[in-house]
Design a protein around this motif. Structure first.
Motif, PDB file in Angstrom:
ATOM      1  N   ALA A  94     -21.861 -20.775 -13.794  1.00 11.83           N
ATOM      2  CA  ALA A  94     -22.953 -21.212 -14.671  1.00 11.83           C
ATOM      3  C   ALA A  94     -23.696 -20.020 -15.256  1.00 11.83           C
ATOM      4  CB  ALA A  94     -23.918 -22.112 -13.907  1.00 11.83           C
ATOM      5  N   GLN A  95     -23.861 -18.955 -14.464  1.00 16.45           N
ATOM      6  CA  GLN A  95     -24.543 -17.768 -14.966  1.00 16.45           C
ATOM      7  C   GLN A  95     -23.707 -17.053 -16.008  1.00 16.45           C
ATOM      8  OE1 GLN A  95     -27.743 -16.968 -14.246  1.00 16.45           O
ATOM      9  NE2 GLN A  95     -27.548 -15.444 -15.886  1.00 16.45           N
ATOM     10  N   LEU A  96     -22.375 -17.036 -15.833  1.00  9.72           N
ATOM     11  CA  LEU A  96     -21.510 -16.439 -16.856  1.00  9.72           C
ATOM     12  C   LEU A  96     -21.680 -17.164 -18.180  1.00  9.72           C
ATOM     13  CD1 LEU A  96     -18.138 -15.750 -14.978  1.00  9.72           C
ATOM     14  CD2 LEU A  96     -20.091 -14.226 -15.304  1.00  9.72           C
ATOM     15  N   GLN A 108     -27.004 -15.542  -8.915  1.00 10.23           N
ATOM     16  CA  GLN A 108     -27.205 -15.567 -10.366  1.00 10.23           C
ATOM     17  C   GLN A 108     -27.988 -14.360 -10.848  1.00 10.23           C
ATOM     18  OE1 GLN A 108     -28.622 -19.721 -10.585  1.00 10.23           O
ATOM     19  NE2 GLN A 108     -26.741 -20.178 -11.704  1.00 10.23           N
ATOM     20  N   GLU A 109     -28.961 -13.927 -10.067  1.00  6.71           N
ATOM     21  CA  GLU A 109     -29.705 -12.722 -10.442  1.00  6.71           C
ATOM     22  C   GLU A 109     -28.800 -11.494 -10.413  1.00  6.71           C
ATOM     23  OE1 GLU A 109     -32.306 -10.466 -12.019  1.00  6.71           O
ATOM     24  OE2 GLU A 109     -32.948 -12.525 -11.560  1.00  6.71           O
ATOM     25  N   ALA A 110     -27.887 -11.452  -9.443  1.00 10.31           N
ATOM     26  CA  ALA A 110     -26.958 -10.320  -9.362  1.00 10.31           C
ATOM     27  C   ALA A 110     -26.065 -10.255 -10.589  1.00 10.31           C
ATOM     28  CB  ALA A 110     -26.116 -10.437  -8.093  1.00 10.31           C
ATOM     29  N   ILE A 111     -25.530 -11.409 -10.993  1.00  9.85           N
ATOM     30  CA  ILE A 111     -24.657 -11.430 -12.174  1.00  9.85           C
ATOM     31  C   ILE A 111     -25.449 -11.091 -13.432  1.00  9.85           C
ATOM     32  CG2 ILE A 111     -23.262 -12.949 -13.646  1.00  9.85           C
ATOM     33  CD1 ILE A 111     -22.324 -14.329 -11.061  1.00  9.85           C
ATOM     34  N   HIS A 112     -26.671 -11.601 -13.530  1.00  7.62           N
ATOM     35  CA  HIS A 112     -27.515 -11.271 -14.685  1.00  7.62           C
ATOM     36  C   HIS A 112     -27.773  -9.764 -14.744  1.00  7.62           C
ATOM     37  CE1 HIS A 112     -30.562 -11.679 -17.765  1.00  7.62           C
ATOM     38  NE2 HIS A 112     -31.453 -11.094 -16.990  1.00  7.62           N
ATOM     39  N   SER A 113     -28.056  -9.158 -13.602  1.00 12.34           N
ATOM     40  CA  SER A 113     -28.285  -7.711 -13.561  1.00 12.34           C
ATOM     41  C   SER A 113     -27.033  -6.946 -13.970  1.00 12.34           C
ATOM     42  CB  SER A 113     -28.714  -7.287 -12.151  1.00 12.34           C
ATOM     43  OG  SER A 113     -29.954  -7.865 -11.801  1.00 12.34           O
ATOM     44  N   ALA A 114     -25.859  -7.466 -13.577  1.00  7.58           N
ATOM     45  CA  ALA A 114     -24.606  -6.801 -13.951  1.00  7.58           C
ATOM     46  C   ALA A 114     -24.434  -6.771 -15.458  1.00  7.58           C
ATOM     47  CB  ALA A 114     -23.425  -7.508 -13.284  1.00  7.58           C
ATOM     48  N   VAL A 166     -30.300 -20.752 -13.199  1.00  5.98           N
ATOM     49  CA  VAL A 166     -29.715 -19.847 -14.179  1.00  5.98           C
ATOM     50  C   VAL A 166     -30.780 -18.909 -14.735  1.00  5.98           C
ATOM     51  CG1 VAL A 166     -28.741 -19.760 -16.509  1.00  5.98           C
ATOM     52  CG2 VAL A 166     -27.809 -21.354 -14.824  1.00  5.98           C
ATOM     53  N   VAL A 167     -30.447 -17.633 -14.818  1.00  7.64           N
ATOM     54  CA  VAL A 167     -31.358 -16.639 -15.387  1.00  7.64           C
ATOM     55  C   VAL A 167     -31.050 -16.515 -16.873  1.00  7.64           C
ATOM     56  CG1 VAL A 167     -32.171 -14.262 -15.252  1.00  7.64           C
ATOM     57  CG2 VAL A 167     -31.297 -15.411 -13.186  1.00  7.64           C
ATOM     58  N   PRO A 168     -32.049 -16.690 -17.742  1.00  7.95           N
ATOM     59  CA  PRO A 168     -31.772 -16.593 -19.185  1.00  7.95           C
ATOM     60  C   PRO A 168     -31.208 -15.226 -19.555  1.00  7.95           C
ATOM     61  CG  PRO A 168     -33.945 -17.527 -18.786  1.00  7.95           C
ATOM     62  CD  PRO A 168     -33.448 -17.013 -17.464  1.00  7.95           C
ATOM     63  N   SER A 169     -30.265 -15.235 -20.470  1.00  5.97           N
ATOM     64  CA  SER A 169     -29.678 -13.988 -20.932  1.00  5.97           C
ATOM     65  C   SER A 169     -30.713 -13.143 -21.654  1.00  5.97           C
ATOM     66  CB  SER A 169     -28.509 -14.280 -21.880  1.00  5.97           C
ATOM     67  OG  SER A 169     -27.960 -13.091 -22.386  1.00  5.97           O
ATOM     68  N   SER A 170     -30.637 -11.840 -21.474  1.00  4.88           N
ATOM     69  CA  SER A 170     -31.590 -10.927 -22.112  1.00  4.88           C
ATOM     70  C   SER A 170     -31.046 -10.449 -23.443  1.00  4.88           C
ATOM     71  CB  SER A 170     -31.860  -9.717 -21.216  1.00  4.88           C
ATOM     72  OG  SER A 170     -32.328 -10.124 -19.948  1.00  4.88           O
TER      73      SER A 170
END
Length: 536
Positions: free
Chosen positions: A9-11, A137-143, A172-176
């Protein structure tokens, strides 16, 4: 949802449209979760190096990230070459890797490595291991942030195999969205003053220029200052090769090369998105002027290899706009146009190149390619000809393994580019040795109906290395190859295979191949001589 579902979902939230993977015992749940997101395209492989190179080629062509999903241990180690290549050439990538159960990390369990995190850290710009379900999800967002931020590069997220089935309340963390960073305005004014006052300025554009999509403003600046522009291999196409101020590749300006004289006469060099590394400066032997203005997104790159008068830290496109806005307010210096000399230099290069047997084949390729066609290139002798003789007019249309120089790169990278741009022509150019490093990727291309054309220049030899061995040792070892029939090999995979003997046959074969709905392999039996100004 489960951790596996949360990761996928984060991807999706990060804008990913393609994931690559080879399902294995340690990523079954992760691959299964992809099925719940129909907007994702899953592309399999036969060896993790090729899917990782496909993700690499996808990013080089489009600037977007496609994600390999790999298993613990061999899935990681098989991906390392593509990750290392991305690190060396500043390509944004995100790899999602399984790892051992949290309590078994580093204890040699099935598919285990002594230090998988350390292995990934050796080739990644940034990496992390998820320890708690709620952190995935935060880890994937940080990546993703790390892959794009500053100097781009590959990142990796490890997820323990016993975490995938755990439920998590993470959201889900919104994309930056990164803003284009501008440079310090006072430094820009000083740089504009120096550039405007220079008697004979030259410009060098590298991979950072290509990645920033700054071609239009860069050309405006060149035409305003009447400055010749050199390119690094990663910057090829950012300024069209046939532009009157385009002076060719900087690393082809060896002793005796026609374009070298402009460097020798220059009193200022504006560097846009290049680190001035050993490869593009011929081991730092090029006669660069002492007054250097360097633009780079990464502060650590400024002045890393050469002293810099003025460093401008920021996105190339944004900083060039700032610089141009300052230049138009200054009284321009009346300097003699370099255009006639550049045209004469190009004629000299052509005259020395076109009698060499491989040149008509490069010319036949150029005649068939559309302006936006993408050419991927391996670390082979023909690489010098693609860089030196094939004219390109758009950035990201020649993608090479520049600094790692990995054999086998071109084929899967071309498939990644085709996945990113299905309506554009894509050609991989390789030697016979490199082709067999990753030829299994043809199975994926046939399955996905990827109309990519691969040119295999076959001399049954690692010819560059053989010539080096003979020159240094007066004998050779391990370089003469016994190859399969490449035409039959392609056909065995279900691809089109053909062999050509003349440039005219290549021209016709390319037209035919681009009309297919499957990959094609065109073998060209030819021993290649080096490009006349190739330092290797």
């Amino acid at each position: 949802m489960t951790v596996a579902s949360a990761a996928i979902a984060q991807l999706v939230a990060e804008g990913v449209e393609v994931v690559f993977g080879i399902p294995g015992a340690h990523n079954i749940l992760l691959c299964d979760a992809v099925l719940d997101y129909p907007q994702l395209r899953f592309i399999g492989g036969r060896h993790e190096q090729s899917p990782a190179f496909m993700a690499n080629g996808y990013a080089r062509a489009s600037g977007k990230i496609a994600v390999p999903l790999v298993i613990t241990g061999p899935g990681v180690t098989n991906s390392l070459t593509a990750m290392a290549d991305a690190y060396q050439d500043s390509v944004p990538m995100v790899l999602i890797a399984s790892c051992q159960k949290r309590e078994m990390v580093g204890k040699g369990e099935f598919h285990g490595l002594k230090d998988q995190s350390g292995v990934l850290a050796s080739v990644a710009k940034w990496s992390t291991r998820v320890e708690r379900a709620e952190d995935v999800q935060e880890a994937i967002h940080s990546a993703f942030n790390q892959a794009y931020d500053g100097r781009p590069g590959p990142t990796a997220v490890e997820i323990p195999i016993n975490l995938y089935a755990e439920e998590t309340q993470s959201t889900v963390v919104p994309s930056s969205t990164s803003l284009r960073r501008e440079a310090d305005s006072e430094a820009v004014r000083e740089a504009a003053r120096q550039l405007n006052a220079a008697r004979a300025p030259v410009v060098l554009a590298g991979g950072g220029a290509a990645q920033s999509d700054c071609a239009q403003v860069l050309i405006q600046l060149l035409e305003h200052t009447n400055a010749p522009c050199y390119l690094t291999p990663l910057g090829k196409g950012t300024v069209p090769d046939d532009h009157p101020l385009s002076s060719g590749l900087i690393n082809l300006q060896i002793e005796g090369a026609p374009g070298r004289v402009l460097l020798e006469e220059a009193d200022l060099l504006l560097v846009v998105g290049s680190s001035l590394d050993d490869k593009c400066t011929l081991q730092w032997t090029l006669p660069l002027p002492k007054n250097i203005i360097q633009i780079d997104i990464c502060n650590e790159i400024i002045g890393q290899h050469y002293p810099v008068k003025t460093g401008l830290v920021g996105d190339a496109k944004a900083v060039l706009k700032q610089l141009l806005n300052e230049l138009v307010t200054l009284e321009p210096v009346n300097r003699k146009s370099p255009v006639p000399r550049i045209a004469e230099m190009k004629e000299q290069v052509l005259a020395k190149s076109q009698h060499i047997p491989v040149w008509p084949y490069i010319n036949a390729l150029e005649e068939v390619l559309s302006p936006d066609a993408i050419v991927t290139n391996d670390a082979s002798l023909v690489n010098g000809w693609i860089l030196g003789a094939l004219k390109r007019s758009l950035p990201r249309t020649v993608n090479i393994t520049a600094n790692l120089a990995a054999l086998g790169y071109a084929l899967p990278s071309a498939f990644g580019a085709k996945i990113a741009y299905p309506d554009r022509q894509v050609v991989a150019v390789m030697g016979d040795g490199g082709f067999l490093f990753t030829s299994e990727a043809l199975a994926t291309a046939v399955e996905e109906k990827l109309n990519v054309v691969t040119l295999v220049f076959n001399d049954n030899c690692y010819i560059t290395i053989k010539r080096m061995q003979i020159k240094q040792c007066n004998r050779s070892i391990g370089v003469d190859l016994v190859n399969p029939d490449f035409v039959k090999l392609a056909q065995a995979y279900g691809a089109h295979g053909l062999r050509v003997q003349t440039p005219d046959q290549l021209h016709d074969a390319l037209l035919s191949a681009f009309a297919q709905d499957l990959p094609s392999v065109i073998e060209i039996p030819l021993e290649i001589e080096p490009f006349p100004f190739d330092p290797s």
